[in-house]
Design a protein around this motif. Structure first.
Motif, mmCIF file in Angstrom:
data_model
loop_
_atom_site.group_PDB
_atom_site.id
_atom_site.type_symbol
_atom_site.label_atom_id
_atom_site.label_comp_id
_atom_site.label_asym_id
_atom_site.label_seq_id
_atom_site.Cartn_x
_atom_site.Cartn_y
_atom_site.Cartn_z
ATOM 1 N N ALA A 76 0.831 -1.210 0.000
ATOM 2 C CA ALA A 76 0.000 0.000 0.000
ATOM 3 C C ALA A 76 0.864 1.258 0.000
ATOM 4 C CB ALA A 76 -0.933 -0.010 1.210
ATOM 5 N N LEU A 77 1.950 1.261 0.764
ATOM 6 C CA LEU A 77 2.850 2.414 0.775
ATOM 7 C C LEU A 77 3.554 2.574 -0.570
ATOM 8 C CD1 LEU A 77 4.413 2.152 4.343
ATOM 9 C CD2 LEU A 77 2.775 3.852 3.509
ATOM 10 N N TRP A 78 3.952 1.469 -1.182
ATOM 11 C CA TRP A 78 4.593 1.538 -2.503
ATOM 12 C C TRP A 78 3.619 2.096 -3.530
ATOM 13 C CZ3 TRP A 78 3.191 -1.394 -6.852
ATOM 14 C CH2 TRP A 78 4.040 -1.216 -7.949
ATOM 15 N N TRP A 79 2.377 1.646 -3.490
ATOM 16 C CA TRP A 79 1.368 2.122 -4.423
ATOM 17 C C TRP A 79 1.091 3.606 -4.211
ATOM 18 C CZ3 TRP A 79 -4.519 1.103 -4.088
ATOM 19 C CH2 TRP A 79 -5.125 1.482 -5.277
ATOM 20 N N LEU A 80 1.001 4.030 -2.946
ATOM 21 C CA LEU A 80 0.771 5.441 -2.650
ATOM 22 C C LEU A 80 1.928 6.295 -3.158
ATOM 23 C CD1 LEU A 80 -0.992 7.561 -1.220
ATOM 24 C CD2 LEU A 80 0.365 7.133 0.825
ATOM 25 N N ALA A 81 3.145 5.835 -2.949
ATOM 26 C CA ALA A 81 4.312 6.586 -3.437
ATOM 27 C C ALA A 81 4.323 6.644 -4.964
ATOM 28 C CB ALA A 81 5.603 5.946 -2.920
ATOM 29 N N ALA A 82 3.938 5.562 -5.617
ATOM 30 C CA ALA A 82 3.903 5.553 -7.085
ATOM 31 C C ALA A 82 2.826 6.484 -7.618
ATOM 32 C CB ALA A 82 3.665 4.127 -7.592
ATOM 33 N N VAL A 83 1.716 6.585 -6.938
ATOM 34 C CA VAL A 83 0.631 7.452 -7.387
ATOM 35 C C VAL A 83 0.989 8.920 -7.162
ATOM 36 C CG1 VAL A 83 -1.748 8.144 -6.889
ATOM 37 C CG2 VAL A 83 -1.187 5.740 -7.172
ATOM 38 N N LEU A 84 1.599 9.223 -6.024
ATOM 39 C CA LEU A 84 1.884 10.611 -5.679
ATOM 40 C C LEU A 84 3.151 11.167 -6.328
ATOM 41 C CD1 LEU A 84 0.960 10.662 -1.898
ATOM 42 C CD2 LEU A 84 -0.398 11.449 -3.840
ATOM 43 N N ARG A 85 3.999 10.304 -6.812
ATOM 44 C CA ARG A 85 5.264 10.755 -7.390
ATOM 45 C C ARG A 85 5.026 11.568 -8.653
ATOM 46 N NH1 ARG A 85 9.130 6.296 -9.655
ATOM 47 N NH2 ARG A 85 7.310 6.106 -10.946
ATOM 48 N N ARG A 86 5.753 12.658 -8.761
ATOM 49 C CA ARG A 86 5.660 13.461 -9.984
ATOM 50 C C ARG A 86 6.478 12.769 -11.047
ATOM 51 N NH1 ARG A 86 5.452 19.788 -9.678
ATOM 52 N NH2 ARG A 86 3.333 19.611 -10.346
ATOM 53 N N ARG A 87 5.846 12.495 -12.118
ATOM 54 C CA ARG A 87 6.530 11.764 -13.174
ATOM 55 C C ARG A 87 7.044 12.695 -14.247
ATOM 56 N NH1 ARG A 87 2.810 6.773 -12.845
ATOM 57 N NH2 ARG A 87 3.947 5.751 -11.212
ATOM 58 N N ARG A 88 8.098 12.254 -14.861
ATOM 59 C CA ARG A 88 8.675 12.967 -16.005
ATOM 60 C C ARG A 88 7.744 12.785 -17.194
ATOM 61 N NH1 ARG A 88 14.457 11.686 -16.529
ATOM 62 N NH2 ARG A 88 14.908 13.870 -16.414
ATOM 63 N N LEU A 89 7.592 13.839 -17.957
ATOM 64 C CA LEU A 89 6.726 13.813 -19.129
ATOM 65 C C LEU A 89 7.388 12.959 -20.212
ATOM 66 C CD1 LEU A 89 4.079 15.012 -20.138
ATOM 67 C CD2 LEU A 89 5.368 16.897 -21.076
ATOM 68 N N THR A 90 6.698 11.931 -20.668
ATOM 69 C CA THR A 90 7.303 11.012 -21.630
ATOM 70 C C THR A 90 7.154 11.481 -23.069
ATOM 71 O OG1 THR A 90 5.280 9.706 -21.679
ATOM 72 C CG2 THR A 90 7.002 9.011 -20.151
ATOM 73 N N GLU A 91 6.086 12.235 -23.357
ATOM 74 C CA GLU A 91 5.892 12.701 -24.726
ATOM 75 C C GLU A 91 5.174 14.039 -24.725
ATOM 76 O OE1 GLU A 91 2.015 9.866 -25.510
ATOM 77 O OE2 GLU A 91 3.955 9.257 -26.268
#
Length: 192
Positions: A76-91
């Protein structure tokens, strides 16, 4: 697609938790539950003494329960971190002028923008990160400036040249940028 899956999963889990919690609260406040419900009344417990002590004599039970719960918490913590993380724009969606559009790799635009910003007068090094949505990207730029450079002049050159070229070449209406300026720190050297 991943964003949609995350939102659907979060919505389903949230609805299930609200429904379960609301029903337990309603039973606790005195609402009569249906006959098939897991609780019989407001003084009923989730696990009876017999259910709770059923596996007590088995040595594997409590370590297994604790391990499973720990794994669930970590997931659950891994999923929360993955959802909240700002991602680099891929395209980035590039306006081709014919009403269609083309997709440009985000890293390619970052690389070109960083290279052009790094060649500006007085800039020692530049890093660029694109965030936002593919139709409305935003840039995070970090410039490492030489000691003799006026930061205002370097910022003006960045916005008038590098960011303007990137915005125009991608056919974007705007390219907002957050710019961080730092000065180069040289080590002291011995002069003879």
């Amino acid at each position: 697609m991943l964003r949609i899956v995350n939102r659907v999963l979060i919505g389903i889990i949230g609805l299930a938790l609200v429904a379960l919690g609301g029903s337990v609260l309603a039973v606790g406040l005195g609402v009569r539950p249906p006959s098939w419900w897991i609780h019989d009344g407001r003084h009923d417990v989730l696990l009876s003494d017999a259910e709770r002590t059923r596996w007590r004599d088995h040595g594997w039970w409590w370590p297994t329960v604790i391990a499973v719960l720990a794994v669930l918490v970590l997931l659950a913590l891994w999923w929360l971190a993955a959802v909240l993380r700002r991602r680099r724009l891929t395209e980035v969606l590039v306006d081709t002028g014919d009403g269609q559009g083309a997709l440009l790799r985000g890293r390619a635009l970052e690389g070109v923008l960083a290279a052009e910003a790094g060649q500006l007068d007085g800039v020692d090094h530049a890093q660029v990160l694109l965030t936002g949505r593919r139709g409305t990207p935003e840039a995070r730029v970090q410039l490492l400036l030489e000691p003799h450079v006026d930061p205002g002049h370097a910022l003006h050159l960045l916005t008038a040249e590098a960011l303007a070229h990137a915005r125009d070449s991608a056919g974007l209406a705007a390219l907002p940028a957050e710019v961080r300026l730092r000065g180069v720190k040289h080590r002291a050297e011995r002069v003879s």
